[in-house]
Design an enzyme around this catalytic site. Structure first.
Site, PDB file in Angstrom:
ATOM      1  NE  ARG A  35      14.284  -6.525   8.739  1.00 50.20           N
ATOM      2  CZ  ARG A  35      15.042  -5.400   8.768  1.00 50.20           C
ATOM      3  NH1 ARG A  35      16.145  -4.998   8.071  1.00 50.20           N
ATOM      4  NH2 ARG A  35      14.809  -4.686   9.888  1.00 50.20           N
ATOM      5  CG  HIS A  96       5.641  -5.727   9.522  1.00 50.84           C
ATOM      6  ND1 HIS A  96       6.424  -6.864   9.954  1.00 50.84           N
ATOM      7  CD2 HIS A  96       6.295  -5.582   8.477  1.00 50.84           C
ATOM      8  CE1 HIS A  96       7.474  -7.109   9.121  1.00 50.84           C
ATOM      9  NE2 HIS A  96       7.541  -6.445   8.015  1.00 50.84           N
ATOM     10  CE1 TYR A 140      -6.572   3.606  -9.278  1.00 49.04           C
ATOM     11  CE2 TYR A 140      -4.287   3.073  -9.341  1.00 49.04           C
ATOM     12  CZ  TYR A 140      -5.423   4.027  -9.393  1.00 49.04           C
ATOM     13  OH  TYR A 140      -5.082   5.295  -9.659  1.00 49.04           O
TER      14      TYR A 140
END
Length: 762
Positions: A35, A96, A140
C-alpha cells in the site's frame, strides 16, 4: 445422522497478546508492502501500477498507439481517451478491491502536472488545480496514458517480468513494470506505513539518466561524482532550492534529510520609485489559495506593517503581486519576512525508504538506489533477450520444416494426396517433428511459389544472425552495459534538457535562512505623544506635544489625563495593573489623536479587577523596580516583561490583601533603593540587596507595624534624593547626605528629611 457437537468445542485457547501481535504484524506487513511504499524498480505503489495496467488493457495508449511503440505525435489520435469511471471500475473490480474514491484520487494525481514532474496520465477535463480545487467526478473526466507511462510499461509482452494472479484468481497482473523510464526518482513518492514512511521529491530525468550512465561506465564512481550531475530535486512547480551543496549532498548520501525551497520572484518597477514584487513560482505541494490567505492574514492582523496588499493575477501562469506599504521599503526585507512567516518558503523532507527487489523496505542513498535500479534494468534486458531467443528458436524450427518441404515439394504433394495419414509418413521420410509436419500440412497453396522459398531462406539467415547477437548479449555483461547505455541515450533524447518536459524547472541557488526582521525595522520611526485617561481611554497624537498641555485636551465628561509621555511608533509600551500583570502594547497600533481614542481594554485581554498603575515605553536592556503594597519587591529586566499575547504576563505574584503599587525604571548608574511607607518611615539600602527576577513575590524591602508601602525608587547614593517643593514656586530640594537612613534591607526606617512631601511620594 445429526451432529450434536457443542460449537464452543471449536474455540481455541490462545493468549490475547500473541494473537494481537500476530495479526498486527500481518496488517503492518500488508501496509508496508502492498500500500504505502513504492517499489524501487518502477517507483509505483500497487494502486498506481494497477491503474496503468488497466488503462493499457483498455487500449488507452498515447495517441491510440501500442505502448510498446514510440509515438512521435501523441496528439494525432484522440480516440484512446476513455471515461475515468470505466478505468476505476476495472481497477476495483479486477485488481484492487478498495473504495472507488481512493482509486480515482490516485488516478487524478497521476494526471496533475503540478503534482508529478512527468505525468503518467493524460487527463481531459477538470483534474483539479494548484489552488487546491478538487477534480470533477470521474463520470465527467476522460484520460489516456502518456508517453512516459508507455515507456514505463515497455516490454510487458516480452517476458521481462513475472505476472501473478489477481486477488480472486480470475486474471493476472504484472508484479512490476519493466520500462526504462526512471519513475521512482523522476516523479517521487510519499506515503506513511506502519512504523515507517517515505518521502521522495521529483527529479530531472536527464540528470538521472546521466547519473545512471556514469555508473554504467564506472561502477566505482563515488557519491561526489554523482552529485556533480544530480543537482537536487526538480519540482514540477519550480521554485528555488536554497540549501548549501553540502547539505544537499549529505541528504542524498544518507537517504534522509530535508530541502529548503522558496518561491521564485522578481521586482517590477511601476514608475516614480514605486515597485511591486511578483511571485511566478511557488514551493512544491503548496496550495496557491492557502498561500494568498496566509499573506492576507498578515495584512489583516498587522503582523507585517511594511506589507500593503496582495493580489492574485494568475491565469495559466502563476502571478502573485505583493505590494509594499511604501516605496522606501527594501524589497529583500519584505520578501525575507514573507519567507519566514508564510509558505513562500517551506521544507520538503527526503526519506528514500523503498521496497527493493525482494520486497524488503530499505533506506538507500542516491548511489545504492541507482545501482539497484540498474541491476533491475540489466535483468529486464537479459530476460527480453532470452524471450526473443525462445521466439527465434520456435520460428527457426518451423523454417527448417518449410525449407525441407520446398526441397521435396513434389514428394510432399504426392504424400498428401495419396496417404491416409500424411503427417506420420512425412515425419518418417523427412525426419520432421510433429510441429513441423503440422505446419507443412497447414500451408496455403499460394505459399508454394518459388519466391516464398527465397523469402524463407532470407528470414532464416537473418534470424540466425540475430540469434548469434542475442546469445553474445546474454553471455556478456559488458555487452549488456553497452546496450543499456544505448537505450538510455535514446530515452534521453525524448526527455532532454532542450524539451519542454525535460528542461529543469527548479533553480539551485544557495541562500541564507530568512532573516528575522525586528518590528522596529518595519515601522517608520515617528514621534508620538501617548495619553491614557483616568477611565482607561488611550490615544497617540503625532509629534512630541507639550505634556503640560495634556490637561487642556478633550476628554469625556468626568474624565482626565492619567499618563502622558513621549514615545516613538517603533516603541513597545508596558502597562502594569495592580494585580501584578503586565501587558504589552504596540505604539504603531494605538488609535490616533482625533476624538477620545479607544478603551485600552479593547487592545488587550484585561480583567476588570486591577487598576492601571503604570504605562511607559519598554526600553530593552534596562531594568524596572517592582514593589507591592506589603513592602515586597524585586528588580526585573524589561525584556522579561514583554508579552507576545494579548493576555500579558503575570509578573508579580501579589499576596492576599496586597497589590502592585510601584513600577519604576532603574537608572543605569543607580546603586541604592529608597523606600517610604505609609507610616512616613524612610529606608535606604544597597541595590545589590534586591534580587533580579522574571517573576515572583520578591523580598521584604521594609518592615511595617501598621500600613504598608507608599513608594520606592532607585537612585545614586552620592547624588542624594531630590523632590519638588509644594506651592507655585516649583523649586526642587535635594538631600545629598542619605547615610542616616541607610541600613540593611527589611528594617523599619526613620522619619524622612524635613520638607519631604506629605503624600509620601518621591
Amino acid at each position: 445422522m445429526t451432529d450434536f457437537r457443542d460449537p464452543f468445542d471449536a474455540i481455541k485457547d490462545h493468549p490475547f497478546d500473541d494473537a494481537l501481535s500476530q495479526r498486527y504484524l500481518v496488517y503492518a506487513l500488508s501496509t508496508i508492502t502492498a500500500r504505502s511504499l513504492p517499489d524501487l524498480r518502477d517507483g509505483l505503489k500497487p494502486v498506481h501500477r494497477r491503474l496503468l495496467w488497466a488503462m493499457r488493457l483498455l487500449k488507452m495508449e498515447p495517441g491510440g498507439a501500442n505502448p510498446d511503440i514510440l509515438v512521435a505525435n501523441p496528439a494525432r489520435n484522440t480516440t484512446s481517451y476513455k471515461k475515468c469511471a470505466r478505468v476505476v471500475g476495472d481497477v476495483i473490480g479486477k485488481y484492487h478491491p478498495h473504495g472507488d474514491a481512493s482509486v480515482y484520487d490516485a488516478m487524478v494525481r497521476l494526471a496533475q502536472d503540478f503534482s508529478l514532474r512527468t505525468p503518467l496520465v493524460d487527463g481531459q477535463g477538470n483534474f483539479g488545480n494548484i489552488d487546491g480545487d478538487n477534480a470533477a467526478a470521474m463520470r465527467y473526466t476522460e484520460a489516456r496514458l502518456t508517453q512516459a507511462a508507455a515507456d514505463l510499461m515497455s516490454g510487458l509482452d516480452e517476458g521481462t517480468v513475472d505476472f501473478r494472479p489477481t486477488y480472486n484468481g480470475e486474471d493476472e497482473e504484472p508484479e512490476v513494470f519493466p520500462g526504462l523510464f526512471p519513475n521512482l526518482l523522476a516523479n517521487g513518492a510519499s506515503g506513511i506505513a506502519v512504523g515507517m514512511a517515505t518521502s521522495i521529491p521529483p527529479h530531472n530525468v536527464t540528470e538521472l539518466i546521466d547519473a545512471a550512465g556514469l555508473l554504467i561506465e564506472n561502477p566505482d564512481a563515488d557519491h561526489a561524482a554523482l552529485m556533480q550531475i544530480v543537482k537536487g530535486p526538480d519540482f514540477p512547480t519550480g521554485g528555488v532550492l536554497v540549501d548549501s551543496p553540502a547539505i544537499i549532498s549529505e541528504a542524498y548520501a544518507t537517504g534522509r534529510g530535508a530541502f529548503r525551497t522558496r518561491a521564485r520572484w522578481h521586482k517590477e518597477e511601476e514608475g516614480r520609485g514605486s515597485w511591486i514584487a511578483v511571485v511566478t513560482q511557488i514551493p512544491y505541494q503548496v496550495q496557491k489559495s492557502k498561500l494568498i490567505e496566509q499573506i492576507a492574514a498578515l495584512i489583516n492582523d498587522r503582523k507585517l506593517p511594511i506589507l500593503a496588499d496582495v493580489r492574485d493575477e494568475s491565469d495559466a501562469e502563476i502571478r502573485i503581486v505583493i505590494e509594499p506599504r511604501a516605496r522606501t521599503v527594501e524589497p529583500q526585507m519584505l520578501m525575507d519576512s514573507l519567507f519566514r512567516l508564510t509558505d513562500l518558503e517551506n521544507r520538503f523532507p527526503l526519506n528514500l525508504n523503498v521496497l527493493d527487489s525482494t520486497r524488503t523496505p530499505r533506506v538507500l542513498g542516491l548511489k545504492p538506489l541507482l545501482v539497484e535500479w540498474l541491476k533491475h534494468q540489466i535483468d529486464v534486458l537479459v530476460r527480453r533477450a532470452q524471450h526473443r531467443l525462445d521466439k527465434i528458436a520456435n520460428r527457426l524450427e518451423l523454417l527448417d520444416g518449410y525449407i525441407i518441404a520446398y526441397l521435396n515439394l513434389d514428394r510432399v504433394i504426392e504424400i498428401i494426396r495419396t496417404e491416409d495419414e500424411p503427417k506420420e509418413v512425412m515425419m518418417a521420410e523427412f525426419g520432421l517433428n510433429d510441429r513441423q509436419a503440422e505446419a507443412i500440412l497447414n500451408m496455403r497453396l499460394r505459399s508454394l511459389r518459388r519466391l516464398e522459398e527465397m523469402e524463407l531462406r532470407r528470414e532464416h539467415s537473418e534470424l540466425l544472425k540475430e540469434k548469434d547477437e542475442l546469445e553474445k548479449l546474454v553471455e556478456s555483461p559488458a555487452r549488456q552495459r553497452t546496450r543499456l547505455k544505448k537505450d538510455l541515450a535514446a530515452l534521453r533524447k525524448r526527455y532532454g534538457p532542450e524539451t519542454d518536459l525535460g528542461r529543469r524547472r527548479s533553480l539551485v541557488e544557495e541562500a541564507a535562512p530568512a532573516r528575522e526582521i525586528p518590528l522596529e525595522a518595519m515601522i517608520e520611526r515617528e514621534p508620538i505623544t501617548v495619553i491614557l485617561s483616568e477611565r482607561g481611554w488611550i490615544r497617540a497624537m503625532s509629534g512630541h506635544r507639550d505634556l503640560a498641555a495634556a490637561d487642556t485636551l478633550k476628554f469625556k465628561e468626568g474624565d482626565g489625563p492619567q499618563f502622558a509621555f513621549h514615545a516613538y511608533t517603533t516603541d513597545k509600551l508596558l502597562m502594569a495593573t495592580a494585580t501584578g500583570r503586565v501587558y504589552t502594547l504596540a505604539s504603531d497600533k494605538l488609535p490616533g489623536g482625533r476624538g477620545f481614542g479607544d478603551p485600552v481594554r479593547s487592545l488587550v485581554d484585561m480583567d476588570n479587577e486591577g487598576a492601571i498603575i503604570a504605562l511607559m515605553p519598554a526600553r530593552i536592556g534596562s531594568d524596572l523596580l517592582l514593589a507591592s503594597s506589603d513592602g515586597r519587591g524585586f528588580v526585573a529586566a524589561v525584556g522579561d516583561l514583554i508579552a507576545e499575547t494579548r493576555k500579558g504576563k503575570q509578573v508579580v505574584n501579589v499576596r492576599a490583601g496586597a497589590k502592585l503599587s510601584v513600577i519604576r525604571p532603574v537608572p543605569a548608574e543607580a546603586d541604592s533603593i529608597a523606600v517610604i511607607g505609609e507610616n512616613r518611615k524612610l529606608l535606604v539600602f544597597a541595590l545589590t540587596e534586591m534580587p533580579k527576577m522574571a517573576r515572583g513575590q520578591g523580598v521584604q524591602m521594609q518592615r511595617y507595624r501598621d500600613g504598608g508601602l507608599s513608594d520606592a525608587i532607585a537612585f545614586t547614593l552620592s547624588d542624594g534624593l531630590s523632590w519638588t517643593m509644594g506651592g507655585e514656586s516649583g523649586r526642587t530640594r535635594t538631600e545629598s547626605d542619605m547615610m542616616p537612613w541607610k541600613v540593611a534591607r527589611g528594617a523599619a526606617g526613620r522619619m524622612p528629611p524635613t520638607g519631604f512631601p506629605r503624600d509620601n511620594r518621591f
